[in-house]
Design an enzyme around this catalytic site. Structure first.
Site, PDB file in Angstrom:
ATOM      1  N   LYS A 166      94.188 -53.140  14.452  1.00 20.35           N
ATOM      2  CA  LYS A 166      93.530 -53.963  15.468  1.00 20.35           C
ATOM      3  C   LYS A 166      94.534 -54.886  16.141  1.00 20.35           C
ATOM      4  O   LYS A 166      95.431 -55.419  15.495  1.00 20.35           O
ATOM      5  CB  LYS A 166      92.414 -54.797  14.827  1.00 20.35           C
ATOM      6  CG  LYS A 166      91.185 -53.986  14.440  1.00 20.35           C
ATOM      7  CD  LYS A 166      90.085 -54.900  13.930  1.00 20.35           C
ATOM      8  CE  LYS A 166      88.805 -54.121  13.642  1.00 20.35           C
ATOM      9  NZ  LYS A 166      87.716 -55.010  13.169  1.00 20.35           N
TER      10      LYS A 166
ATOM     11  N   HIS B 120      94.538 -56.996   7.422  1.00 15.65           N
ATOM     12  CA  HIS B 120      93.705 -58.168   7.717  1.00 15.65           C
ATOM     13  C   HIS B 120      94.576 -59.333   8.153  1.00 15.65           C
ATOM     14  O   HIS B 120      95.560 -59.657   7.477  1.00 15.65           O
ATOM     15  CB  HIS B 120      92.911 -58.589   6.472  1.00 15.65           C
ATOM     16  CG  HIS B 120      91.742 -57.711   6.162  1.00 15.65           C
ATOM     17  ND1 HIS B 120      91.133 -57.675   4.930  1.00 15.65           N
ATOM     18  CD2 HIS B 120      91.058 -56.833   6.937  1.00 15.65           C
ATOM     19  CE1 HIS B 120      90.129 -56.818   4.952  1.00 15.65           C
ATOM     20  NE2 HIS B 120      90.073 -56.286   6.164  1.00 15.65           N
TER      21      HIS B 120
ATOM     22  N   HIS C 189      83.931 -45.938   6.670  1.00 15.84           N
ATOM     23  CA  HIS C 189      84.418 -47.251   6.236  1.00 15.84           C
ATOM     24  C   HIS C 189      84.210 -47.455   4.737  1.00 15.84           C
ATOM     25  O   HIS C 189      84.882 -48.297   4.136  1.00 15.84           O
ATOM     26  CB  HIS C 189      83.722 -48.353   7.030  1.00 15.84           C
ATOM     27  CG  HIS C 189      84.636 -49.464   7.443  1.00 15.84           C
ATOM     28  ND1 HIS C 189      85.720 -49.267   8.273  1.00 15.84           N
ATOM     29  CD2 HIS C 189      84.655 -50.788   7.118  1.00 15.84           C
ATOM     30  CE1 HIS C 189      86.349 -50.418   8.456  1.00 15.84           C
ATOM     31  NE2 HIS C 189      85.729 -51.344   7.765  1.00 15.84           N
TER      32      HIS C 189
ATOM     33  N   ARG D 255      87.404 -46.957   2.962  1.00 18.63           N
ATOM     34  CA  ARG D 255      88.293 -48.126   3.092  1.00 18.63           C
ATOM     35  C   ARG D 255      87.863 -49.219   2.104  1.00 18.63           C
ATOM     36  O   ARG D 255      88.705 -49.836   1.448  1.00 18.63           O
ATOM     37  CB  ARG D 255      88.250 -48.626   4.534  1.00 18.63           C
ATOM     38  CG  ARG D 255      89.077 -49.882   4.818  1.00 18.63           C
ATOM     39  CD  ARG D 255      89.078 -50.136   6.322  1.00 18.63           C
ATOM     40  NE  ARG D 255      89.418 -51.491   6.693  1.00 18.63           N
ATOM     41  CZ  ARG D 255      90.652 -51.931   6.907  1.00 18.63           C
ATOM     42  NH1 ARG D 255      91.675 -51.119   6.744  1.00 18.63           N
ATOM     43  NH2 ARG D 255      90.874 -53.183   7.274  1.00 18.63           N
TER      44      ARG D 255
ATOM     45  N   ARG E 284      90.971 -47.411   8.805  1.00 16.54           N
ATOM     46  CA  ARG E 284      89.743 -47.407   9.596  1.00 16.54           C
ATOM     47  C   ARG E 284      89.623 -46.041  10.274  1.00 16.54           C
ATOM     48  O   ARG E 284      90.628 -45.356  10.476  1.00 16.54           O
ATOM     49  CB  ARG E 284      89.780 -48.505  10.660  1.00 16.54           C
ATOM     50  CG  ARG E 284      89.963 -49.927  10.122  1.00 16.54           C
ATOM     51  CD  ARG E 284      90.105 -50.910  11.285  1.00 16.54           C
ATOM     52  NE  ARG E 284      90.218 -52.290  10.832  1.00 16.54           N
ATOM     53  CZ  ARG E 284      91.378 -52.927  10.608  1.00 16.54           C
ATOM     54  NH1 ARG E 284      92.527 -52.279  10.817  1.00 16.54           N
ATOM     55  NH2 ARG E 284      91.397 -54.177  10.199  1.00 16.54           N
TER      56      ARG E 284
ATOM     57  N   TYR F 227      86.351 -58.492  -1.454  1.00 20.36           N
ATOM     58  CA  TYR F 227      86.524 -57.478  -2.502  1.00 20.36           C
ATOM     59  C   TYR F 227      86.653 -58.101  -3.888  1.00 20.36           C
ATOM     60  O   TYR F 227      86.378 -57.436  -4.889  1.00 20.36           O
ATOM     61  CB  TYR F 227      87.728 -56.587  -2.175  1.00 20.36           C
ATOM     62  CG  TYR F 227      87.531 -55.861  -0.873  1.00 20.36           C
ATOM     63  CD1 TYR F 227      86.604 -54.824  -0.769  1.00 20.36           C
ATOM     64  CD2 TYR F 227      88.210 -56.230   0.284  1.00 20.36           C
ATOM     65  CE1 TYR F 227      86.378 -54.174   0.433  1.00 20.36           C
ATOM     66  CE2 TYR F 227      87.994 -55.583   1.493  1.00 20.36           C
ATOM     67  CZ  TYR F 227      87.080 -54.562   1.553  1.00 20.36           C
ATOM     68  OH  TYR F 227      86.841 -53.929   2.748  1.00 20.36           O
TER      69      TYR F 227
END
Length: 302
Positions: free
Chosen positions: A178, A274, A248, A251, A154, A283
């Site tokens: 995150k 994730h 992004h 990514r 990111r 995806y």
């Protein structure tokens, strides 16, 4: 009526306590906490204008708040706003500031999952051909975008990357994602070389100042996210890419190309950082759409 936050906040101490709760107990990122804060300031102002109280809000009043915002916000923004209120009132209930939570059984608005933009392999090659590697700033930018594409970073992760996070010996980086979640991602040979070239030939030419951060501006400060956004637009235009891309996009391209080349989805989930596999599954939809389009274009009965 468009409400504007006037800077006053009678719930300032409560807000500060909530932010500490999100940081320490929930482990949320600074950006997420800032988004929650902006939503709550808007919420507090609505209550003030309509003579309602945070600590005595009932279910009906809570629904009135959401109904007001529903007229103004997109589904995605409304979902975030509703999430903020649900988290905030759960915090109030846990800390025993309230006895009943008006948002306890709130169902979040359903937002249709859109297929993100990504670059084809040919577009990736075109994009990385346009950098002038004799220019220290362009060499820096290439290293940034190589990392984002090769490691699925990111933009916040790449600008916050520190010198100690890079292990050239094992050709890998430690990424702080995150919620303070760390992950180890391999660099790949080409990215390893580009990053080393940046350190050897560009970083000290950009600034003589020392810093713990990898990517710096000419004043020696950590590069900010807006600079990365501006740069990718410039290089995409130079490469003649017609797609509207953002940091992004690289990514998304990283994940899409891994899935297209039969990578295990659990491995891709780990590399992207994730928490939920459903975030990675988008995806697989991209690759299925691509296959359908290729079949339609090239097969005699497509």
């Amino acid at each position: 009526m468009m409400l504007q936050y006037d800077g006053s906040n009678e719930y300032q101490e409560l807000l500060l306590e909530f932010k500490e709760y999100l940081l320490v107990e929930k482990g949320l990122s600074t950006n997420t906490i800032e988004s929650y804060t902006m939503d709550l300031k808007k919420f507090f102002l609505y209550l003030k204008v309509n003579q309602m109280s945070v600590l005595s809000l009932n279910w009906q009043q809570g629904m009135e708040v959401l109904a007001y915002e529903q007229k103004r916000l997109s589904k995605k923004s409304l979902k975030r706003y509703a999430t903020t209120l649900r988290q905030f009132y759960r915090f109030l209930w846990i800390k025993k500031y309230i006895q009943e939570n008006p948002f306890e059984n709130l169902e979040l608005p359903k937002v249709p999952r859109t297929i993100p933009t990504y670059l084809t392999w040919e577009e990736v090659i075109r994009f990385f051909e346009v950098f002038d590697q004799k220019n220290p700033f362009e060499l820096r930018d290439r290293a940034i975008f190589e990392l984002m594409y090769a490691c699925g970073l990111r933009v916040s992760e790449v600008v916050n990357l520190k010198l100690k996070d890079i292990d050239f010996w094992n050709s890998e980086i430690c990424v702080m994602g995150k919620g303070g979640q760390q992950r180890i991602v391999p660099l790949g040979e080409k990215t390893h070389q580009t990053l080393k070239l940046y350190f050897d030939e560009a970083r000290n030419r950009i600034t003589k100042k020392t810093s713990e951060f990898v990517f710096l501006g000419k004043k020696g400060n950590r590069l900010d996210r807006r600079s990365v956004w501006r740069s990718i637009t410039k290089y995409a235009k130079r490469a003649g890419l017609e797609k509207k891309i953002s940091p992004h996009t690289l990514r998304h391209s990283f994940a899409t190309h891994l899935i297209q080349n039969q990578a295990d989805i659990r491995v891709v989930q780990e590399l992207l950082g994730h928490k939920d596999i459903t975030a990675t599954q988008i995806y697989t939809h991209i690759t299925k759409t691509s296959l359908r389009n290729l079949h339609k274009q090239f097969h005699p009965r497509g």
